[in-house]
Structures are given as C-alpha cells and as structure tokens.
Design a protein around this motif. Structure first.
Motif, PDB file in Angstrom:
ATOM      1  N   ASP A   1      53.143  27.093  48.351  1.00 21.73           N
ATOM      2  CA  ASP A   1      53.332  26.891  49.792  1.00 21.73           C
ATOM      3  C   ASP A   1      54.124  28.020  50.433  1.00 21.73           C
ATOM      4  O   ASP A   1      53.903  28.352  51.602  1.00 21.73           O
ATOM      5  CB  ASP A   1      54.054  25.561  50.057  1.00 21.73           C
ATOM      6  N   SER A   2      55.066  28.596  49.687  1.00 23.38           N
ATOM      7  CA  SER A   2      55.959  29.619  50.249  1.00 23.38           C
ATOM      8  C   SER A   2      55.531  31.026  49.873  1.00 23.38           C
ATOM      9  O   SER A   2      56.316  31.972  50.022  1.00 23.38           O
ATOM     10  CB  SER A   2      57.399  29.379  49.777  1.00 23.38           C
ATOM     11  N   CYS A   3      54.295  31.200  49.396  1.00 14.53           N
ATOM     12  CA  CYS A   3      53.837  32.531  48.986  1.00 14.53           C
ATOM     13  C   CYS A   3      53.961  33.517  50.147  1.00 14.53           C
ATOM     14  O   CYS A   3      53.503  33.252  51.259  1.00 14.53           O
ATOM     15  CB  CYS A   3      52.389  32.466  48.515  1.00 14.53           C
ATOM     16  N   ASN A   4      54.596  34.652  49.879  1.00 20.65           N
ATOM     17  CA  ASN A   4      54.811  35.658  50.929  1.00 20.65           C
ATOM     18  C   ASN A   4      54.559  37.075  50.429  1.00 20.65           C
ATOM     19  O   ASN A   4      54.970  38.037  51.050  1.00 20.65           O
ATOM     20  CB  ASN A   4      56.238  35.554  51.476  1.00 20.65           C
ATOM     21  N   ARG A   5      53.862  37.203  49.278  1.00 20.86           N
ATOM     22  CA  ARG A   5      53.723  38.505  48.632  1.00 20.86           C
ATOM     23  C   ARG A   5      52.272  38.823  48.311  1.00 20.86           C
ATOM     24  O   ARG A   5      51.461  37.935  48.044  1.00 20.86           O
ATOM     25  CB  ARG A   5      54.549  38.542  47.355  1.00 20.86           C
ATOM     26  N   LEU A   6      51.988  40.105  48.344  1.00 16.77           N
ATOM     27  CA  LEU A   6      50.698  40.618  47.914  1.00 16.77           C
ATOM     28  C   LEU A   6      50.944  41.666  46.841  1.00 16.77           C
ATOM     29  O   LEU A   6      52.019  42.276  46.796  1.00 16.77           O
ATOM     30  CB  LEU A   6      49.938  41.229  49.094  1.00 16.77           C
ATOM     31  N   ARG A   7      49.947  41.882  45.995  1.00 12.57           N
ATOM     32  CA  ARG A   7      50.093  42.821  44.889  1.00 12.57           C
ATOM     33  C   ARG A   7      49.042  43.923  44.983  1.00 12.57           C
ATOM     34  O   ARG A   7      47.885  43.655  45.303  1.00 12.57           O
ATOM     35  CB  ARG A   7      49.947  42.095  43.552  1.00 12.57           C
ATOM     36  N   VAL A   8      49.472  45.143  44.687  1.00 15.59           N
ATOM     37  CA  VAL A   8      48.543  46.253  44.560  1.00 15.59           C
ATOM     38  C   VAL A   8      48.748  46.863  43.177  1.00 15.59           C
ATOM     39  O   VAL A   8      49.880  47.160  42.777  1.00 15.59           O
ATOM     40  CB  VAL A   8      48.753  47.310  45.661  1.00 15.59           C
ATOM     41  N   SER A   9      47.648  47.028  42.443  1.00 18.07           N
ATOM     42  CA  SER A   9      47.722  47.546  41.079  1.00 18.07           C
ATOM     43  C   SER A   9      47.969  49.046  41.082  1.00 18.07           C
ATOM     44  O   SER A   9      47.855  49.727  42.105  1.00 18.07           O
ATOM     45  CB  SER A   9      46.422  47.239  40.333  1.00 18.07           C
ATOM     46  N   ALA A  10      48.275  49.572  39.916  1.00 18.80           N
ATOM     47  CA  ALA A  10      48.591  50.997  39.779  1.00 18.80           C
ATOM     48  C   ALA A  10      47.390  51.888  40.062  1.00 18.80           C
ATOM     49  O   ALA A  10      47.547  53.087  40.282  1.00 18.80           O
ATOM     50  CB  ALA A  10      49.117  51.282  38.367  1.00 18.80           C
ATOM     51  N   ARG A  11      46.199  51.299  40.086  1.00 18.11           N
ATOM     52  CA  ARG A  11      44.988  52.064  40.403  1.00 18.11           C
ATOM     53  C   ARG A  11      44.466  51.750  41.803  1.00 18.11           C
ATOM     54  O   ARG A  11      43.349  52.110  42.147  1.00 18.11           O
ATOM     55  CB  ARG A  11      43.915  51.810  39.351  1.00 18.11           C
ATOM     56  N   GLY A  12      45.279  51.044  42.590  1.00 19.03           N
ATOM     57  CA  GLY A  12      44.955  50.876  43.995  1.00 19.03           C
ATOM     58  C   GLY A  12      44.097  49.682  44.349  1.00 19.03           C
ATOM     59  O   GLY A  12      43.401  49.710  45.366  1.00 19.03           O
ATOM     60  N   LYS A  13      44.152  48.611  43.568  1.00 16.44           N
ATOM     61  CA  LYS A  13      43.406  47.406  43.909  1.00 16.44           C
ATOM     62  C   LYS A  13      44.347  46.334  44.441  1.00 16.44           C
ATOM     63  O   LYS A  13      45.431  46.104  43.893  1.00 16.44           O
ATOM     64  CB  LYS A  13      42.641  46.870  42.689  1.00 16.44           C
ATOM     65  N   LEU A  14      43.920  45.666  45.509  1.00 21.03           N
ATOM     66  CA  LEU A  14      44.679  44.568  46.089  1.00 21.03           C
ATOM     67  C   LEU A  14      44.390  43.290  45.337  1.00 21.03           C
ATOM     68  O   LEU A  14      43.231  42.933  45.115  1.00 21.03           O
ATOM     69  CB  LEU A  14      44.293  44.391  47.559  1.00 21.03           C
ATOM     70  N   HIS A  15      45.449  42.576  44.948  1.00 20.38           N
ATOM     71  CA  HIS A  15      45.322  41.266  44.317  1.00 20.38           C
ATOM     72  C   HIS A  15      46.027  40.245  45.201  1.00 20.38           C
ATOM     73  O   HIS A  15      47.219  40.379  45.488  1.00 20.38           O
ATOM     74  CB  HIS A  15      45.922  41.274  42.916  1.00 20.38           C
ATOM     75  N   LEU A  16      45.289  39.230  45.605  1.00 19.09           N
ATOM     76  CA  LEU A  16      45.853  38.203  46.480  1.00 19.09           C
ATOM     77  C   LEU A  16      46.757  37.245  45.725  1.00 19.09           C
ATOM     78  O   LEU A  16      47.537  36.520  46.334  1.00 19.09           O
ATOM     79  CB  LEU A  16      44.726  37.415  47.157  1.00 19.09           C
ATOM     80  N   CYS A  17      46.656  37.239  44.411  1.00 18.07           N
ATOM     81  CA  CYS A  17      47.424  36.306  43.588  1.00 18.07           C
ATOM     82  C   CYS A  17      47.587  36.927  42.215  1.00 18.07           C
ATOM     83  O   CYS A  17      46.771  37.744  41.773  1.00 18.07           O
ATOM     84  CB  CYS A  17      46.689  34.969  43.500  1.00 18.07           C
ATOM     85  N   LEU A  18      48.650  36.538  41.517  1.00 19.52           N
ATOM     86  CA  LEU A  18      48.849  37.026  40.149  1.00 19.52           C
ATOM     87  C   LEU A  18      47.681  36.607  39.261  1.00 19.52           C
ATOM     88  O   LEU A  18      47.295  37.315  38.342  1.00 19.52           O
ATOM     89  CB  LEU A  18      50.167  36.478  39.596  1.00 19.52           C
ATOM     90  N   PHE A  19      47.116  35.431  39.555  1.00 24.90           N
ATOM     91  CA  PHE A  19      45.950  34.944  38.820  1.00 24.90           C
ATOM     92  C   PHE A  19      44.787  34.908  39.807  1.00 24.90           C
ATOM     93  O   PHE A  19      44.706  34.020  40.650  1.00 24.90           O
ATOM     94  CB  PHE A  19      46.238  33.564  38.235  1.00 24.90           C
ATOM     95  N   THR A  20      43.916  35.866  39.679  1.00 24.07           N
ATOM     96  CA  THR A  20      42.985  36.112  40.773  1.00 24.07           C
ATOM     97  C   THR A  20      41.711  36.762  40.270  1.00 24.07           C
ATOM     98  O   THR A  20      41.491  36.908  39.073  1.00 24.07           O
ATOM     99  CB  THR A  20      43.671  37.012  41.831  1.00 24.07           C
ATOM    100  N   GLU A  21      40.897  37.174  41.222  1.00 22.95           N
ATOM    101  CA  GLU A  21      39.662  37.893  40.918  1.00 22.95           C
ATOM    102  C   GLU A  21      39.988  39.312  40.501  1.00 22.95           C
ATOM    103  O   GLU A  21      41.133  39.688  40.344  1.00 22.95           O
ATOM    104  CB  GLU A  21      38.750  37.875  42.153  1.00 22.95           C
ATOM    105  N   GLY A  22      38.956  40.139  40.336  1.00 25.73           N
ATOM    106  CA  GLY A  22      39.155  41.494  39.844  1.00 25.73           C
ATOM    107  C   GLY A  22      39.895  42.422  40.778  1.00 25.73           C
ATOM    108  O   GLY A  22      40.257  43.524  40.393  1.00 25.73           O
ATOM    109  N   GLY A  23      40.117  42.031  42.007  1.00 20.90           N
ATOM    110  CA  GLY A  23      40.860  42.862  42.938  1.00 20.90           C
ATOM    111  C   GLY A  23      39.949  43.610  43.898  1.00 20.90           C
ATOM    112  O   GLY A  23      38.793  43.908  43.586  1.00 20.90           O
ATOM    113  N   LEU A  24      40.475  43.931  45.076  1.00 19.92           N
ATOM    114  CA  LEU A  24      39.735  44.651  46.107  1.00 19.92           C
ATOM    115  C   LEU A  24      40.172  46.102  46.141  1.00 19.92           C
ATOM    116  O   LEU A  24      41.367  46.399  46.232  1.00 19.92           O
ATOM    117  CB  LEU A  24      39.996  44.003  47.476  1.00 19.92           C
ATOM    118  N   GLU A  25      39.224  47.013  46.082  1.00 18.93           N
ATOM    119  CA  GLU A  25      39.521  48.439  46.078  1.00 18.93           C
ATOM    120  C   GLU A  25      40.119  48.882  47.412  1.00 18.93           C
ATOM    121  O   GLU A  25      39.592  48.598  48.481  1.00 18.93           O
ATOM    122  CB  GLU A  25      38.244  49.228  45.799  1.00 18.93           C
TER     123      GLU A  25
END
Length: 326
Positions: free
Chosen positions: A255-279
């Motif tokens: 409920d309090s999620c306020n963070r996004l993740r970007v991998s070291a190769r530049g992919k956006l991850h909406l969640c720590l447990f997620t799809e393959g990521g958006l380039e």
C-alpha cells in the motif's frame, strides 16, 4: 512539476538505481555461487546515469539510492554520487553496500554528497557472517560501519536478512550493539526468488516473530511518516538505535510503495518481483530525450499491479536479488 503516479494513487518519489550487477560477496540468499559475468558488462555510463536521474528528478523524484550488485566496485562511484548531488531537487542520496570499502572511503563519499548508507551485516558472529556471505571480512565491515558513523552520515542503517537456523539467535547481539550506538537496524524477511524455493522453505523466518518480541520488551511502533516506505519502525527510550522490520508477506505491504527500480543495464522494474523490465536506455543518450523518457515512465506506471502476488507464489523472473538492485 509532474509526479509519477500509478492507478492506485501511489506516488513515486524514490528511485533505486543499480549501477552494476557485479558483487564480490557470495551471500547464500542472493549469489551463493558468486557473480558470474554474462558477456560484456555494458552497465550504465556516467552520462546515462546523469540523464536518467535528471528525468526522474523532473518527474518528482526526491530520493535516489545507489545499489548493485556491490555499487562501490565501480571505479567512478564517487563521480556517480557527485552527478546525483548536482541534480536539482534531489534532496537525499543513499547507498546500499556490503561495506568492504567503507573504512577507507567513507569520508570521500560523504564529501561527494552521499548522506545515508545501508551496510549489510547479516550476523554479528564472525563465523556465521562468513557462512552467510562466503567472505571472511567481518572485522573489515565493522570498521567500515564505525568509519561511516565518524564521517557524519545523516543515517547509518544495518541490513540483516532474517534466516531461520542461521542468524535467528543474533537478536540479543544486535540489541546490545544499538543500546549506545545510533544505528538503524533493518531486519528484512527472506523473499523467495525464482531459483530459491528450497532455500526459502528452509530458512524463511516471519518478521512478526521479531515484532512480537520487541513489543514484549518495551519497544514502541513509530508513527508512519508521509514519505515512509513499507518498513515498520520501532524505538525504545533506553536505546540510541532503532529497529525496522521489512515484512513483504504482511497484508497491505504494497500500500505504501513509493519506489521504482532501474537495473544496471537501464531497464525499469515496477516491482522487485516483476516482469523482465522496460528498456529505458535508448532514451538516455541526450537531455533532449527527457520529455519522451518521462512519458514512457508515466505510461508504464499505468501497468503497475496493486500488489506483488508473493502470497500466490509468484516470484517473477528475478533469479537473484543482485540483478535488479534488491
């Protein structure tokens, strides 16, 4: 100024940015076989990091955490800190590290603009520390924690993953440590990753067991701040340090999620447990691409789920936490 927001009204002002997948530790819950290179590294360059952080800042990001792998392995780590510090409207720069370079570089990183640091210390028993991390560096890491305290960081946190039958007897040692030391302890409940079901079943320890013990011993749950993440924080009048519990299997954790993740190769991850990521990398080549990059972030956030689905056994494609800066 725009603010990144999803369909559930959650606003995202916190970027966790991985700068390398490489790690020199072999933690049993993350990289038990050690880091294994997968071709040419190809991690984000300093210029790409600058464009990325600039776009997130324009979209309302106020806090950036530098993660890995082990982020301090990058030779330009201090330069990365400076690039973020020079970005207007970013008011908090943090880092998560295994601490092996901290003793030598704490002052340098502080002077570059780093203000908060999390150090992974999964046990205060040197032998158990070695068993969990695969590295005999306990004393070195502890000297690094002291160096961070002396350097004047706003906040020094200790991350410890709760592991049944490994470090579950360490709570008295941790409590003794923070009795007169102003550290924030963060006990993190073990999460199942794509390749870790057997390990998870053997070592998962609910954070609620620690919470019950803390409450019984006079610790109080702190009120949640408007910008706080999912941790439940506890304080005690007789202790200088605080304790936080991160329990992803608790109801309403997301409920309090306020963070996004970007991998070291530049992919956006909406969640720590997620799809393959958006380039994102194709839009990190010049400042002129910033409007298009922000628009891509906004569109992708409309796809973010309400919860991580861990309770249903969904662990996504993540094979180990180091791959997306867990």
């Amino acid at each position: 100024m725009s603010q990144l927001q999803d369909n559930f009204g959650r606003k995202f002002h916190y970027l966790r940015m991985s700068v390398t997948d490489v790690c020199n530790f072999k933690c049993s819950y993350c990289l038990p076989d050690g880091y294994r290179p997968d071709g040419k590294p190809g991690f984000l360059s300093l210029d790409e990091i600058s464009h990325l952080v600039g776009a997130f800042a324009e979209a309302g990001t106020r806090k950036v955490r530098i993660t890995g792998g082990e982020p301090t392995l990058r030779k330009d780590f201090s330069d990365i800190i400076r690039v973020i510090a020079d970005t207007k409207t970013i008011n908090t720069i943090a880092c998560t590290t295994n601490g092996y370079r901290l003793e030598k570089h704490a002052r340098e990183w502080f002077d570059a603009g780093l203000r908060r640091i999390n150090v992974s210390v999964d046990s205060l028993d040197p032998r158990m520390f070695y068993q969990i991390t695969g590295e005999n560096r306990f004393d070195e890491v502890m000297r690094g924690v002291n160096a961070a305290l002396e350097a004047g960081f706003e906040r020094v946190k200790i991350n410890a993953v709760l592991l049944k039958n490994l470090n579950d007897q360490d709570l008295p040692r941790f409590l003794h440590w923070i009795k007169h030391t102003p550290l924030d302890l963060r006990f993190i409940e073990l999460m199942e990753t794509g390749l870790g079901r057997d390990y998870f079943q053997a070592h998962h320890l609910p954070g609620s067991s620690i919470r019950e013990r803390l409450l019984a011993e006079g610790w109080s749950l702190d009120p949640r701040g408007a910008e706080d993440g999912p941790a439940q924080n506890f304080s005690h009048p007789d202790y200088q340090g605080r304790i936080g519990l991160i329990m992803p299997y608790e109801k309403h954790f997301c409920d309090s999620c306020n963070r996004l993740r970007v991998s070291a190769r530049g992919k956006l991850h909406l969640c720590l447990f997620t799809e393959g990521g958006l380039e994102l990398r194709d839009l990190l080549q010049s400042a002129e691409q910033r409007p298009e990059l922000i628009a891509r972030l906004e569109r992708q956030l409309l796809l973010k789920r309400e919860t991580h689905l861990l309770h249903q056994g969904f662990t996504g494609v993540t094979q180990h936490l180091a791959s997306i800066g867990g």
